[in-house]
Write a protein that holds these residues in place. Structure first.
Motif, PDB file in Angstrom:
ATOM      1  N   ILE A 126       0.844  -1.204   0.000  1.00 43.83           N
ATOM      2  CA  ILE A 126       0.000   0.000   0.000  1.00 43.83           C
ATOM      3  C   ILE A 126       0.876   1.250   0.000  1.00 43.83           C
ATOM      4  CG2 ILE A 126      -1.741   1.290   1.298  1.00 43.83           C
ATOM      5  CD1 ILE A 126      -2.683  -1.428   2.434  1.00 43.83           C
ATOM      6  N   TYR A 127       1.879   1.268   0.895  1.00 43.38           N
ATOM      7  CA  TYR A 127       2.786   2.410   0.964  1.00 43.38           C
ATOM      8  C   TYR A 127       3.551   2.559  -0.346  1.00 43.38           C
ATOM      9  CZ  TYR A 127       6.261   5.653   2.810  1.00 43.38           C
ATOM     10  OH  TYR A 127       7.055   6.753   3.008  1.00 43.38           O
ATOM     11  N   PHE A 128       4.002   1.432  -0.885  1.00 39.80           N
ATOM     12  CA  PHE A 128       4.723   1.436  -2.161  1.00 39.80           C
ATOM     13  C   PHE A 128       3.877   2.080  -3.250  1.00 39.80           C
ATOM     14  CE2 PHE A 128       5.902  -0.145  -6.263  1.00 39.80           C
ATOM     15  CZ  PHE A 128       7.280  -0.313  -6.240  1.00 39.80           C
ATOM     16  N   LEU A 129       2.630   1.650  -3.359  1.00 40.50           N
ATOM     17  CA  LEU A 129       1.752   2.139  -4.421  1.00 40.50           C
ATOM     18  C   LEU A 129       1.488   3.639  -4.282  1.00 40.50           C
ATOM     19  CD1 LEU A 129       0.010   1.483  -6.865  1.00 40.50           C
ATOM     20  CD2 LEU A 129      -1.878   0.963  -5.304  1.00 40.50           C
ATOM     21  N   ILE A 130       1.235   4.086  -3.058  1.00 39.97           N
ATOM     22  CA  ILE A 130       0.939   5.507  -2.842  1.00 39.97           C
ATOM     23  C   ILE A 130       2.132   6.374  -3.232  1.00 39.97           C
ATOM     24  CG2 ILE A 130       0.491   7.253  -1.068  1.00 39.97           C
ATOM     25  CD1 ILE A 130      -1.175   5.108   0.410  1.00 39.97           C
ATOM     26  N   LEU A 135       2.838   6.182  -7.046  1.00 43.99           N
ATOM     27  CA  LEU A 135       1.848   6.941  -7.807  1.00 43.99           C
ATOM     28  C   LEU A 135       2.139   8.440  -7.713  1.00 43.99           C
ATOM     29  CD1 LEU A 135      -0.757   6.883  -9.482  1.00 43.99           C
ATOM     30  CD2 LEU A 135      -2.051   6.977  -7.336  1.00 43.99           C
ATOM     31  N   ARG A 136       2.513   8.910  -6.532  1.00 42.12           N
ATOM     32  CA  ARG A 136       2.850  10.326  -6.362  1.00 42.12           C
ATOM     33  C   ARG A 136       4.019  10.708  -7.273  1.00 42.12           C
ATOM     34  NH1 ARG A 136       6.698  13.022  -3.224  1.00 42.12           N
ATOM     35  NH2 ARG A 136       6.093  15.140  -2.547  1.00 42.12           N
ATOM     36  N   ASN A 137       5.073   9.900  -7.274  1.00 43.75           N
ATOM     37  CA  ASN A 137       6.236  10.194  -8.115  1.00 43.75           C
ATOM     38  C   ASN A 137       5.876  10.122  -9.594  1.00 43.75           C
ATOM     39  OD1 ASN A 137       8.274  10.788  -6.231  1.00 43.75           O
ATOM     40  ND2 ASN A 137       8.629   8.619  -5.819  1.00 43.75           N
ATOM     41  N   TRP A 138       5.059   9.167  -9.965  1.00 45.76           N
ATOM     42  CA  TRP A 138       4.635   9.006 -11.363  1.00 45.76           C
ATOM     43  C   TRP A 138       3.892  10.252 -11.841  1.00 45.76           C
ATOM     44  CZ3 TRP A 138      -0.420   8.414 -13.450  1.00 45.76           C
ATOM     45  CH2 TRP A 138      -0.456   8.005 -14.792  1.00 45.76           C
ATOM     46  N   ASP A 172      17.050  -2.461   0.840  1.00 46.99           N
ATOM     47  CA  ASP A 172      16.034  -2.081   1.825  1.00 46.99           C
ATOM     48  C   ASP A 172      14.631  -2.184   1.240  1.00 46.99           C
ATOM     49  OD1 ASP A 172      15.036  -1.222   4.235  1.00 46.99           O
ATOM     50  OD2 ASP A 172      16.077   0.698   4.235  1.00 46.99           O
ATOM     51  N   TRP A 173      13.636  -2.109   2.141  1.00 47.58           N
ATOM     52  CA  TRP A 173      12.222  -2.094   1.781  1.00 47.58           C
ATOM     53  C   TRP A 173      11.637  -0.737   2.134  1.00 47.58           C
ATOM     54  CZ3 TRP A 173       9.698  -6.501  -0.176  1.00 47.58           C
ATOM     55  CH2 TRP A 173      10.437  -7.691  -0.119  1.00 47.58           C
ATOM     56  N   VAL A 174      10.479  -0.438   1.552  1.00 45.72           N
ATOM     57  CA  VAL A 174       9.776   0.773   1.946  1.00 45.72           C
ATOM     58  C   VAL A 174       9.148   0.590   3.321  1.00 45.72           C
ATOM     59  CG1 VAL A 174       9.314   1.531  -0.417  1.00 45.72           C
ATOM     60  CG2 VAL A 174       7.638   0.086   0.749  1.00 45.72           C
ATOM     61  N   PRO A 206       9.902   4.041  -3.071  1.00 49.05           N
ATOM     62  CA  PRO A 206      10.539   2.881  -3.702  1.00 49.05           C
ATOM     63  C   PRO A 206      11.941   3.187  -4.217  1.00 49.05           C
ATOM     64  CG  PRO A 206       8.271   3.104  -4.441  1.00 49.05           C
ATOM     65  CD  PRO A 206       8.573   4.333  -3.650  1.00 49.05           C
ATOM     66  N   ARG A 207      12.721   2.126  -4.385  1.00 42.13           N
ATOM     67  CA  ARG A 207      14.103   2.246  -4.860  1.00 42.13           C
ATOM     68  C   ARG A 207      14.190   2.973  -6.202  1.00 42.13           C
ATOM     69  NH1 ARG A 207      15.337  -4.177  -4.041  1.00 42.13           N
ATOM     70  NH2 ARG A 207      14.748  -4.312  -1.827  1.00 42.13           N
TER      71      ARG A 207
END
Length: 332
Positions: free
Chosen positions: A14-18, A21-24, A164-166, A175-176
Motif C-alpha cells: 500500500i505504501y509502495f503504491l501511494i 503513484l505520487r512520483n509518477w 532495503d524495503w519501503v 521505492p528504490r
C-alpha cells in the motif's frame, strides 16, 4: 521493534503504491514542480535519517562559499516554530531545529533559513536585500514541488537503499526507483580503506543511469574534542560519558573504542528533546562528550558548562577533485 515491522509487512504494498503513484504524477507533469533561474542543490536520501546529510551540506558550504552567496533551507525538524524563520543573533535550536542552528553557528557568512514550504522559503530568501545565488536544500529529496538543478542522494554503507524495503517494514520513504532522480549518488559512512572491488560491486547493483555519477565518502573525526572555549586532545581524555541523540551512533562508538578510550554511553533517539531528568543524570559526570548536533542543544544547559565537549567531524570524499568539479559544473 523488528517483530512489529515484520507484522506490518502487508502494508508495504500500500505504501509502495501511494509513493510510486505520487512520483509518477510528478514525472508525467500531472503535478507540477517549480523550476528556478538560479542553482538549487538538493541533498537528501531515500531512507529515514542517518545517512549524513548534515556533514554533506557543510561540505558543500565549504566548497562553494568563496565564490557564491549561499543559503541553506531546511524544514527545521522538531523546531517549536512554524513557517519561514531566518536565523539571526536571537536564534536557538528551538526556533529553527538543531541541524540548521549548527549551520548558523558554524558559518557566519551564509543565510540559514527554515520553512516547511520550500517554495515559500525560496521566495523569502530571494526577497532578502542580500539574496543568495545558490540555495542548498537540506533533506528535500522527496519535496518535489521544487525542481533542483542538482540532486545529491545519500545512502549509508551499512544500510544501502537497494537492500532495503519501503516503510513500514523497511526504512525507505519511497521505492528504490526514486534513485533515478539523482544526479549524484554518494555512499556515505564507508570504511576509509574500501576496496575498488567492493565499490564496483555496489555500483553494479545500483544500475546507474547515464546521467548519474557515484562517489564514496567516509567520516573524518577530529583528533580533539571542543567546548565553547576549550579544546582537549582526544588521545589523553580521561574516562567520560558519551551522550548521543542521533540516528546511528555505532560508527562513533566504534571509533572511540578503537582509540582505546574509556567511556560509558547514554544513547537517545534522533533529535531527542532532553528533559530535566536527563540533564540531572548527565551532569553527574565530570566530563561529557557528545556530537556536534547534540552539543547545540545541550550547551544551553548552565549545569553542563565546563563539562560538555563535542567531537568535530567532516565528510571526506574519494575522488574529491572530480566531485567538486562536477558540482561546480552542474550549477554554472
Amino acid at each position: 521493534m523488528k517483530f512489529l515491522r515484520i507484522i506490518l509487512f502487508p502494508f508495504v504494498p500500500i505504501y509502495f503504491l501511494i509513493t510510486w503513484l505520487r512520483n509518477w504524477m510528478y514525472d508525467l507533469g500531472f503535478i507540477s514542480s517549480k523550476s528556478y533561474d538560479f542553482p538549487i542543490i538538493c541533498v537528501g536520501n531515500l531512507s529515514t535519517g542517518g545517512t549524513g546529510k548534515t556533514p554533506m551540506i557543510e561540505y558543500l558550504v565549504r566548497l562553494l562559499r568563496e565564490d557564491r552567496q549561499l543559503a541553506t533551507l531546511s524544514r527545521g525538524y522538531k523546531r517549536k516554530t512554524k513557517g519561514f524563520v531566518l536565523a539571526d543573533q536571537h536564534t536557538n535550536a528551538d526556533k529553527i531545529g538543531d541541524e540548521p542552528f549548527q549551520f548558523y553557528k558554524k558559518f557566519s557568512d551564509i543565510s540559514v533559513a527554515v520553512d516547511e514550504d520550500r517554495q515559500n522559503g525560496i521566495a523569502k530568501l530571494m526577497g532578502l536585500k542580500t539574496h543568495p545565488d545558490v540555495i542548498l536544500l537540506d533533506d528535500a529529496y522527496q519535496h518535489r514541488k521544487v525542481k533542483a538543478k542538482c540532486n545529491i542522494m545519500l545512502t549509508a554503507y551499512n544500510n544501502l537503499y537497494f537492500k532495503d524495503w519501503v516503510l513500514p517494514t523497511g526504512n525507505l520513504r519511497e521505492p528504490r526507483l526514486g534513485a533515478k532522480r539523482a544526479d549524484i549518488i554518494v555512499v556515505t559512512k564507508c570504511n576509509n580503506d574500501l576496496s575498488e572491488a567492493e565499490k564496483f560491486e555496489m555500483a553494479s547493483k545500483m544500475n546507474l543511469k547515464k546521467h548519474q555519477q557515484l562517489f564514496f565518502s567516509y567520516i573524518d573525526y577530529a583528533p580533539h574534542v571542543k567546548s565553547e572555549s576549550d579544546t582537549l586532545d582526544l588521545e589523553h581524555l580521561p574516562e567520560f560519558l558519551l551522550v548521543t541523540g542521533i540516528a546511528n551512533a555505532n560508527p562513533l562508538v566504534e571509533f572511540l573504542t578503537r582509540k582505546g578510550l574509556k567511556f560509558s554511553h547514554l544513547e537517545f533517539r534522533d533529535h531527542y528533546d532532553f528533559k530535566p531528568s536527563d540533564i540531572e543524570k548527565i551532569v553527574e559526570n565530570k566530563l561529557i562528550v557528545t556530537t556536534e548536533k547534540d552539543f547545540v542543544r545541550l550547551s544551553g544547559q548552565k549545569e553542563l558548562h565546563g563539562k560538555l565537549y563535542y567531537l568535530p567531524i567532516e565528510v571526506k570524499i574519494d575522488n574529491a577533485t572530480q566531485f567538486d568539479g562536477l558540482v561546480k559544473r552542474i550549477i554554472n
